[in-house]
Design a protein around this motif. Sequence first.
Motif, short mmCIF file in Angstrom:
data_model
loop_
_atom_site.label_atom_id
_atom_site.label_comp_id
_atom_site.label_asym_id
_atom_site.label_seq_id
_atom_site.Cartn_x
_atom_site.Cartn_y
_atom_site.Cartn_z
N ARG A 1 -5.46 12.08 17.23
CA ARG A 1 -5.11 11.23 16.10
C ARG A 1 -4.70 12.10 14.92
NH1 ARG A 1 -6.93 6.06 15.42
NH2 ARG A 1 -8.68 6.48 16.83
N LEU A 2 -3.45 11.91 14.46
CA LEU A 2 -2.94 12.63 13.30
C LEU A 2 -2.68 11.61 12.19
CD1 LEU A 2 -2.36 14.52 15.78
CD2 LEU A 2 -0.33 15.31 14.55
N ILE A 3 -3.09 11.96 10.97
CA ILE A 3 -2.91 11.06 9.83
C ILE A 3 -2.12 11.81 8.76
CG2 ILE A 3 -4.06 9.73 8.03
CD1 ILE A 3 -6.51 9.58 9.92
N PHE A 4 -1.03 11.19 8.30
CA PHE A 4 -0.19 11.81 7.30
C PHE A 4 -0.31 11.05 5.97
CE2 PHE A 4 1.37 13.18 11.33
CZ PHE A 4 1.69 14.52 11.12
N ASP A 5 -0.82 11.75 4.98
CA ASP A 5 -1.03 11.27 3.62
C ASP A 5 -2.18 10.27 3.52
OD1 ASP A 5 0.62 12.82 2.00
OD2 ASP A 5 2.39 11.61 2.43
N GLY A 6 -2.74 10.22 2.31
CA GLY A 6 -3.92 9.40 2.07
C GLY A 6 -3.75 8.46 0.90
N GLY A 7 -2.63 7.73 0.88
CA GLY A 7 -2.45 6.70 -0.13
C GLY A 7 -3.38 5.53 0.14
N THR A 8 -3.15 4.42 -0.55
CA THR A 8 -4.07 3.28 -0.40
C THR A 8 -4.05 2.72 1.02
OG1 THR A 8 -2.37 1.73 -1.21
CG2 THR A 8 -3.90 2.65 -2.83
N GLY A 9 -3.01 3.01 1.79
CA GLY A 9 -3.00 2.60 3.19
C GLY A 9 -4.10 3.24 4.00
N LEU A 10 -4.61 4.39 3.54
CA LEU A 10 -5.69 5.07 4.26
C LEU A 10 -6.96 4.23 4.26
CD1 LEU A 10 -6.65 7.68 5.71
CD2 LEU A 10 -7.32 8.55 3.46
N ARG A 11 -7.19 3.47 3.21
CA ARG A 11 -8.37 2.58 3.17
C ARG A 11 -8.30 1.56 4.29
NH1 ARG A 11 -9.96 -2.34 1.90
NH2 ARG A 11 -7.79 -2.96 1.54
N VAL A 12 -7.11 1.00 4.51
CA VAL A 12 -6.94 -0.01 5.55
C VAL A 12 -7.12 0.62 6.93
CG1 VAL A 12 -5.46 -1.85 6.40
CG2 VAL A 12 -5.29 -1.14 4.01
N LEU A 13 -6.55 1.80 7.13
CA LEU A 13 -6.75 2.52 8.38
C LEU A 13 -8.23 2.78 8.61
CD1 LEU A 13 -6.07 4.25 10.86
CD2 LEU A 13 -5.46 6.12 9.31
N GLY A 14 -8.93 3.18 7.57
CA GLY A 14 -10.36 3.45 7.70
C GLY A 14 -11.15 2.24 8.17
N GLN A 15 -10.80 1.07 7.67
CA GLN A 15 -11.48 -0.15 8.11
C GLN A 15 -11.27 -0.40 9.60
OE1 GLN A 15 -13.56 -2.15 6.15
NE2 GLN A 15 -13.36 -0.41 4.77
N SER A 16 -10.06 -0.10 10.08
CA SER A 16 -9.77 -0.33 11.49
C SER A 16 -10.50 0.66 12.39
CB SER A 16 -8.26 -0.24 11.74
OG SER A 16 -7.82 1.10 11.77
N LEU A 17 -10.86 1.82 11.84
CA LEU A 17 -11.52 2.85 12.64
C LEU A 17 -13.02 2.62 12.79
CD1 LEU A 17 -9.78 6.10 11.33
CD2 LEU A 17 -9.29 4.83 13.43
N LEU A 18 -13.58 1.73 12.01
CA LEU A 18 -15.03 1.53 12.03
C LEU A 18 -15.53 1.04 13.39
CD1 LEU A 18 -15.65 -0.04 8.50
CD2 LEU A 18 -15.95 2.33 9.23
N ASN B 1 0.82 -1.22 0.00
CA ASN B 1 0.00 0.00 0.00
C ASN B 1 0.85 1.26 0.00
OD1 ASN B 1 -2.91 -0.70 0.09
ND2 ASN B 1 -2.30 -1.85 1.91
N THR B 2 0.31 2.31 -0.62
CA THR B 2 1.02 3.58 -0.72
C THR B 2 0.82 4.42 0.54
OG1 THR B 2 -0.81 4.58 -1.97
CG2 THR B 2 0.97 3.56 -3.24
N PRO B 3 1.55 5.52 0.70
CA PRO B 3 1.77 6.14 2.01
C PRO B 3 0.55 6.53 2.84
CG PRO B 3 3.36 7.01 0.47
CD PRO B 3 2.39 6.18 -0.33
N CYS B 4 0.59 6.10 4.08
CA CYS B 4 -0.35 6.54 5.11
C CYS B 4 0.28 6.19 6.46
CB CYS B 4 -1.71 5.88 4.97
SG CYS B 4 -2.89 6.44 6.22
N VAL B 5 0.52 7.23 7.26
CA VAL B 5 1.13 7.06 8.59
C VAL B 5 0.23 7.71 9.62
CG1 VAL B 5 3.11 7.62 10.04
CG2 VAL B 5 3.47 6.96 7.66
N GLU B 6 -0.12 6.96 10.66
CA GLU B 6 -0.97 7.46 11.73
C GLU B 6 -0.12 7.70 12.97
OE1 GLU B 6 -4.88 5.90 14.28
OE2 GLU B 6 -3.47 4.47 13.37
N MET B 7 -0.31 8.86 13.59
CA MET B 7 0.33 9.15 14.86
C MET B 7 -0.74 9.42 15.91
SD MET B 7 3.61 11.55 13.85
CE MET B 7 4.60 11.19 12.39
#
Length: 299
Positions: A44-61, A32-38
């Motif tokens: 909660r800070l999120i840096f960049d919205g590459g395809t990794g953001l989709r995976v992060l989104g699923q975990s936030l549900l 997956n392309t760039p997405c870093v959560e701090m």
Amino acid sequence: MSSIQNLFTIHFWGVRGSIACPGPETVRYGGNTPCVEMRVGGERLIFDGGTGLRVLGQSLLSQMPVEAYMFFTHSHWDHIQGFPFFVPAFIKGNRFHIHGMIAPNGSTLEQRLSDQMHHPNFPVPLQIMGADLKFYDLPVSQKVEIGEITVENALLNHPGEAVGYRVNWRGCAAAYVTDTEHLSDGLDEKVLWLARNADVLIYDATYTDEEYSSPKSSKVGWGHSTWQEAVKVARAANVKKLVIFHHDPLHNDDFLDRTGELVAQQFPDAIMAREGLSIQVAPPTVQNAIAQKEAGVSA
């Protein structure tokens, strides 16, 4: 001291550059392309919205309602293509504060994120997202204050421009420096400023020096750096931990394993970014408490 309000953690959801590359040869590090959560002091800070953001989104549900602060380095496709698939943004009750610089052509980040969702590029427009989306045009070098957190930025050397970020909190700092190309006549002062005495430096090391300067397929001018330059920056800036990031899609797991060994020889406290990796950045008060506890046990 173990509550979330006293923690600074970094989690990697996407670590690949240029294009997503799932497959059997990228399983260990991820495609997956760039997405870093701090997670910093409860925020909660999120840096960049590459395809990794989709995976992060699923975990936030399972954690809604969600509020987060999003920071984009730039709007090249590999850094924004996960945004249309970020499910929490479609759900009412969530809130996202979205920061990004105005592009050289004058377009805002909101316009660029919206453009990629216009027909025929995408079936639904950004305006259908039900969450509260607040967009902020972020001037270069302007600080963002979020409670005790200060987010700094600086312009990077990348085609079409990009910014790097530094997160400061309770004496700790993490720098997110991608996409950037090193200079031919010395270290980039803006990169050094972002990385200064950082507990963690996440650095764009897409290529090796050999790949970068190859006579047959030179990468000079492509806007990315090398792991050898990452080590130089980390040493010069007195960085504690170096994270090699934005892996080339052609670099498979075995290649990255070998690269990691080489990096560690030059900078022992270095690690290769991989999906699922979490790093805890303890503030000095926590570090002192741990040190005192360990000293008591050893005594």
